[in-house]
Each structure stands twice: as C-alpha cells, then as structure tokens.
Scaffold this active site. Structure first.
Site, PDB file in Angstrom:
ATOM      1  N   CYS A 163     103.094 -68.560 -44.812  1.00  0.00           N
ATOM      2  CA  CYS A 163     102.695 -67.475 -45.403  1.00  0.00           C
ATOM      3  C   CYS A 163     101.838 -66.406 -44.766  1.00  0.00           C
ATOM      4  O   CYS A 163     101.674 -65.495 -45.336  1.00  0.00           O
ATOM      5  CB  CYS A 163     102.101 -67.661 -46.738  1.00  0.00           C
ATOM      6  SG  CYS A 163     103.220 -68.969 -47.666  1.00  0.00           S
ATOM      7  N   HIS A 303      95.491 -62.286 -50.915  1.00  0.00           N
ATOM      8  CA  HIS A 303      96.420 -63.352 -50.803  1.00  0.00           C
ATOM      9  C   HIS A 303      96.959 -63.724 -52.319  1.00  0.00           C
ATOM     10  O   HIS A 303      98.190 -63.782 -52.471  1.00  0.00           O
ATOM     11  CB  HIS A 303      96.059 -64.204 -50.076  1.00  0.00           C
ATOM     12  CG  HIS A 303      97.265 -65.312 -49.624  1.00  0.00           C
ATOM     13  ND1 HIS A 303      98.453 -64.623 -48.896  1.00  0.00           N
ATOM     14  CD2 HIS A 303      97.360 -66.561 -49.712  1.00  0.00           C
ATOM     15  CE1 HIS A 303      99.284 -65.739 -48.761  1.00  0.00           C
ATOM     16  NE2 HIS A 303      98.622 -66.861 -49.338  1.00  0.00           N
ATOM     17  N   GLU A 314      89.785 -68.166 -51.771  1.00  0.00           N
ATOM     18  CA  GLU A 314      89.737 -66.731 -51.201  1.00  0.00           C
ATOM     19  C   GLU A 314      88.778 -66.216 -51.786  1.00  0.00           C
ATOM     20  O   GLU A 314      88.013 -65.354 -50.842  1.00  0.00           O
ATOM     21  CB  GLU A 314      91.235 -66.061 -51.636  1.00  0.00           C
ATOM     22  CG  GLU A 314      91.294 -64.749 -50.774  1.00  0.00           C
ATOM     23  CD  GLU A 314      92.538 -63.954 -51.148  1.00  0.00           C
ATOM     24  OE1 GLU A 314      92.791 -63.001 -50.240  1.00  0.00           O
ATOM     25  OE2 GLU A 314      93.356 -64.228 -52.002  1.00  0.00           O
ATOM     26  N   LYS A 335     101.168 -60.156 -55.613  1.00  0.00           N
ATOM     27  CA  LYS A 335     102.059 -61.285 -55.860  1.00  0.00           C
ATOM     28  C   LYS A 335     102.192 -61.497 -57.482  1.00  0.00           C
ATOM     29  O   LYS A 335     103.451 -62.113 -57.736  1.00  0.00           O
ATOM     30  CB  LYS A 335     101.905 -62.683 -55.363  1.00  0.00           C
ATOM     31  CG  LYS A 335     101.659 -62.522 -53.709  1.00  0.00           C
ATOM     32  CD  LYS A 335     101.244 -63.960 -53.173  1.00  0.00           C
ATOM     33  CE  LYS A 335     101.276 -63.968 -51.628  1.00  0.00           C
ATOM     34  NZ  LYS A 335     100.203 -63.267 -51.393  1.00  0.00           N
ATOM     35  N   HIS A 340     105.842 -64.820 -54.438  1.00  0.00           N
ATOM     36  CA  HIS A 340     105.365 -65.001 -53.111  1.00  0.00           C
ATOM     37  C   HIS A 340     106.759 -65.127 -51.923  1.00  0.00           C
ATOM     38  O   HIS A 340     107.346 -65.898 -52.143  1.00  0.00           O
ATOM     39  CB  HIS A 340     104.683 -66.383 -53.170  1.00  0.00           C
ATOM     40  CG  HIS A 340     103.559 -66.690 -51.682  1.00  0.00           C
ATOM     41  ND1 HIS A 340     103.982 -65.941 -50.681  1.00  0.00           N
ATOM     42  CD2 HIS A 340     103.029 -67.736 -51.400  1.00  0.00           C
ATOM     43  CE1 HIS A 340     103.086 -66.476 -49.793  1.00  0.00           C
ATOM     44  NE2 HIS A 340     102.522 -67.592 -50.521  1.00  0.00           N
ATOM     45  N   PHE A 400     100.055 -72.414 -45.055  1.00  0.00           N
ATOM     46  CA  PHE A 400     100.322 -73.876 -44.782  1.00  0.00           C
ATOM     47  C   PHE A 400     100.192 -73.972 -43.253  1.00  0.00           C
ATOM     48  O   PHE A 400     100.632 -73.141 -42.358  1.00  0.00           O
ATOM     49  CB  PHE A 400     101.623 -74.330 -45.165  1.00  0.00           C
ATOM     50  CG  PHE A 400     101.881 -74.718 -46.559  1.00  0.00           C
ATOM     51  CD1 PHE A 400     100.902 -74.344 -47.519  1.00  0.00           C
ATOM     52  CD2 PHE A 400     102.920 -75.291 -46.956  1.00  0.00           C
ATOM     53  CE1 PHE A 400     101.131 -74.424 -48.819  1.00  0.00           C
ATOM     54  CE2 PHE A 400     103.149 -75.694 -48.245  1.00  0.00           C
ATOM     55  CZ  PHE A 400     102.099 -75.256 -49.134  1.00  0.00           C
TER      56      PHE A 400
END
Length: 412
Positions: A163, A303, A314, A335, A340, A400
């Site tokens: 991502c 994010h 975050e 998002k 996403h 990831f």
C-alpha cells in the site's frame, strides 16, 4: 550545482467516486462514498463474509478502445485511463522519447488475469490459456504499457511495496528527475484486486469492515467504532517535470513535489511498528529533503485505513514528529470516501493533497460517529480552509512488509 525543482503539470484519476480527477475531487469534497454492495455471482457462490467494496465508478473497458482493453489486465486498463487524462491535462508535453520516463506502481498486479488463466487451465486445458497471460499479469505490465503508449524510453520502472507502492513511485520519480535521468516522468499507481480470493484473504485476517448492511459508512477512519478497511480499485497519475522544462513550454503548474521519504520497519510482515519509528523517519526524511521543519506543515493526508490498530499507530508516529502540534494541523483521511486502493492509493491521495493546496481546503473525512480519543487528529466531516499563507502538505502511505513512504508538496 543547484537541485532542480520538480513540479506537477498534469493529473488524472479513475476512482470509486469519479471517472476523472476533477470528478473524484468534486465528489470527495461533497462527502460521497464509493463503497457499494458487490453485484457479482461469485459473492454468493463462495459465501464471502464481506459482500461490498469500493469498485471504480467507471469501468476502464468502457473508456478504452476494445482491442486495447482486451490485451490489458484491469490494473493496466485503469493505469492507462488515468495516464491518458493526466497527459492531456499536462498539454501533451513535447519531449524526446529518451527524456521521458515512467515510474508506475502496483501492490498486487494482474490478479484477475492470473486467476482467470488458472481457471481456464483447470477447466479447458493448457491450449486454451491465452499467450498474453504472462505479459498481462506481471506487476510491471502497467509501467511497460504506459511506456509503449507514450513512447517513454528513458526508463519504465515499477514499485511493488504493497500500500506504499505509488507514493514510493512518486518519490522515485522526483529522485530520477533531480538526477537528470529524464525531463518528464509519468508517475502514479494502479490496482484492480477486488477478487474473491483477495476479499476472502483480507476477511480471513480480519482486516476488512463487515458492515455488509451499510457499505457507504463502513470506512470510518479515526472513528471509535471502526472495524476494518474497505477494498477499493482504480488508478491515479501525475505528470512530473523539472520546473525549468515546465516553464519553458508554458505549462500550468499545480504544485511542487519538494520532498520524499522511504523507510522500512523491519518489524512484521503485516503489522506496522506500534511505536511508528519507520513512519516517523519517513516523514522527517521528506521534510529534510524539502528543507522544511515540522512547524511548516499545514495539511496532512493520513494513511488512516480505518483499522483498529493502524489509525492510532499512525497518530503516534506523527506525534513523534510534530509533538502536540499534530492536534492543530488539518488532517484528511480520504479512504473514508474512496476505500483503500492498495497499490494505487498513494497516488490518488497525493493527487487529493495537491488539489487541497490548489484550492486551499482540506477535504472532509466522512463517517466519523465518535472520534477515537486515541486518534485525536484535527479532522472534520466538512472541508477545512487552509488559509492564505504558505502551504506545505504531506501524504502518508504504509504497506505490508513494513514499507513507509511519504511525499511532501507545496503550493506554487
């Protein structure tokens, strides 16, 4: 020798809330949600526990010529649609092929092509597998096809860092331009992975929201009752070039990309570092490249995926950089509207960050019922004015594998 300033001269997007960049931006400001129930037979066939996602509003095969669409995986189709819009928006720059590059990303690549080919092999045998299967499924297919379409011969590079992919590609493009490897770069990211295997896998790891009865409010970053992210799809593209090249051809300029940071957590294959060391370091790197301090930042596109663990992590990472001032900076978690887009999400959110600077308003974050006290960002369900002074904004992407990527932009 002075470092070239890198500017954005064209934008393009095809997203769950709009078939173009202007439409996506307009619908974002209006608080539109792109999440909808999935109307595919395979949802019931496989009894999927999650029955909704944020599919693209406009199918790419309805935009591209049929022969073109047939030889491309949906991920490459989305990439081409967004890049064609961005190229036209930039005025179709006249640039030598050897001075035009491509930095385009994806998190997964041609998953539809791969798994459709597997079904064909099992059901009909090897002779029925298309000869174009590998060129369509490979992760570099989008970058390669953009290079072919636009005649880009400087380079055609691909990032696949989950991502964080397309934010990293934007940072790479800035570095390639500053290094003199090209005068113009087509940068961005794409994803088309709303497939039963990915939905089942993300659901199995309990990463997805399960609000099947109310998809439009399922993505709710920073809300105390968030329960996971919503899968999205689409692509976004930026045309980046040196300011000298842009000024010489009289191009309009949206913003400057002044900094970027890319780091790794080396912590866990799916979970981010709970103390946010890698994410904070990426932010600091972006600001250092920009020649800026944390006090200069006026807007953040977070994010913020709407997962129970990711959002507060975050916040802690950003608090390590900004201190108590993090609670004063207008933050958007887009998002909530788009879902996403995995490898395409960074490019779309970079585009939104650029337009926020242009219009001097931070886009809203929808669906927050009660804000989580552990994520006390200055976040709003309505657009927030950014004021008339100098503006510096950052856009964050984490993926990831422990990937962190941050891009910094200034208004021009």
């Amino acid at each position: 020798m002075s470092t070239p300033r890198i500017v954005v001269t064209g934008i393009g997007a095809t997203s769950p809330i709009g078939g173009t960049a202007p439409e996506s931006w307009s619908e974002l400001l209006a608080g539109t949600s792109g999440a909808r129930s999935l109307e595919h037979d395979w949802v019931e066939e496989y009894q999927l526990p999650v029955t909704f996602a944020a599919e693209a509003k406009v199918r790419p095969e309805s935009v591209l010529p049929r022969p073109t669409a047939k030889r491309l995986d949906p991920a490459s189709q989305f990439a081409l649609v967004a890049a064609m819009e961005a190229w036209e928006d930039a005025g179709a720059p006249e640039v030598e092929s050897e001075r035009l590059g491509v930095d385009f990303a994806t998190g997964i690549g041609g998953v539809w092509t791969l798994l459709d080919a597997w079904d064909t092999l099992r059901e009909k045998g090897p002779r029925r597998v298309m000869p174009m299967t590998v060129p369509m499924l490979m992760p570099n297919a989008a970058a390669g096809n953009l290079s072919l379409h636009f005649g880009a011969r400087a380079f055609a590079r691909t990032v696949a860092s989950a991502c964080a992919s397309s934010t990293e590609s934007i940072v790479n493009a800035v570095e390639h331009l500053r290094a003199g490897l090209a005068d113009v770069v087509i940068a961005g990211g794409t994803e088309s992975a709303i497939h039963p295997i990915t939905v089942a896998s993300f659901a199995s790891m309990q990463a997805l929201s399960r609000r099947n009865d109310d998809p439009s409010t399922a993505s709710r970053p920073c809300s105390v009752d968030r329960d996971g992210f919503v899968m999205g799809e689409g692509a976004a593209c930026l045309i980046l070039e040196t300011e000298e090249h842009a000024r010489a051809r009289g191009a309009k300029i949206y913003a400057a990309v002044v900094g970027g940071g890319v780091t790794a957590d080396s912590y866990h294959i799916t979970a981010n570092d709970p103390e946010g060391h890698g994410a904070a370091r990426a932010v600091r790197m972006a600001l250092e490249m920009a020649g800026a301090s944390p006090d200069d930042v006026t807007h953040i596109n977070a994010h913020a995926t709407s997962t129970p663990v990711g959002d507060p992590n975050e916040y802690q990472a950003l608090k390590a950089v900004f201190g108590s001032r993090i609670d004063e900076i207008p933050v958007s978690a887009t998002k909530a509207s788009t879902g996403h887009l995995l490898g395409g999400t960074g490019a779309l959110e970079a585009l939104f960050t650029i337009l926020a600077l242009r219009d001097r308003q931070a886009p809203p974050t929808i669906n927050i019922t009660t804000q989580d006290p552990d994520v006390p960002f200055r976040i709003s369900g309505s657009p927030v004015a950014l004021g008339t002074g100098d503006q510096l904004a950052i856009s964050n992407s984490f993926g990831f594998g422990g990937h962190n990527a941050v891009a910094a932009f200034t208004a021009v």
